[in-house]
Motif scaffolding. Structure first.
Motif, PDB file in Angstrom:
ATOM      1  N   ASN A  17       4.928   2.278  -6.430  1.00  0.00           N
ATOM      2  CA  ASN A  17       4.429   1.430  -5.348  1.00  0.00           C
ATOM      3  C   ASN A  17       3.755   2.234  -4.250  1.00  0.00           C
ATOM      4  O   ASN A  17       2.855   1.732  -3.575  1.00  0.00           O
TER       5      ASN A  17
ATOM      6  N   GLU B 113       1.739   4.671  -4.528  1.00  0.00           N
ATOM      7  CA  GLU B 113       0.324   4.872  -4.852  1.00  0.00           C
ATOM      8  C   GLU B 113      -0.489   3.603  -4.640  1.00  0.00           C
ATOM      9  O   GLU B 113      -1.660   3.672  -4.272  1.00  0.00           O
ATOM     10  N   LEU B 114       0.115   2.449  -4.858  1.00  0.00           N
ATOM     11  CA  LEU B 114      -0.602   1.198  -4.585  1.00  0.00           C
ATOM     12  C   LEU B 114      -0.852   1.028  -3.091  1.00  0.00           C
ATOM     13  O   LEU B 114      -1.937   0.610  -2.677  1.00  0.00           O
TER      14      LEU B 114
END
Length: 60
Positions: free
Chosen positions: A35, A37-38
């Motif tokens: 998450n 990286e999102l």
């Protein structure tokens, strides 16, 4: 005042570079993407778009 404006644009354009460097380091270390990286990708897009808008509306 223009110097502060240009520093703001430079800061916003560093966000996508930061995302790319952190993601590349994460992939090279063998860790799974998650998450964070999102969220980083969203921040990178925001910085890219905001920097582009500010660049187009820069004072002359």
């Amino acid at each position: 005042m223009k110097i502060i404006y240009w520093f703001g644009i430079a800061y916003l354009w560093m966000l996508p570079l930061n995302f790319l460097l952190l993601t590349a380091a994460r992939l090279m270390s063998g860790n799974a993407l998650g998450n964070e990286e999102l969220v980083g990708f969203g921040v990178a897009l925001l910085g890219l778009m905001a920097g582009g808008i500010l660049y187009r509306r820069r004072p002359r």
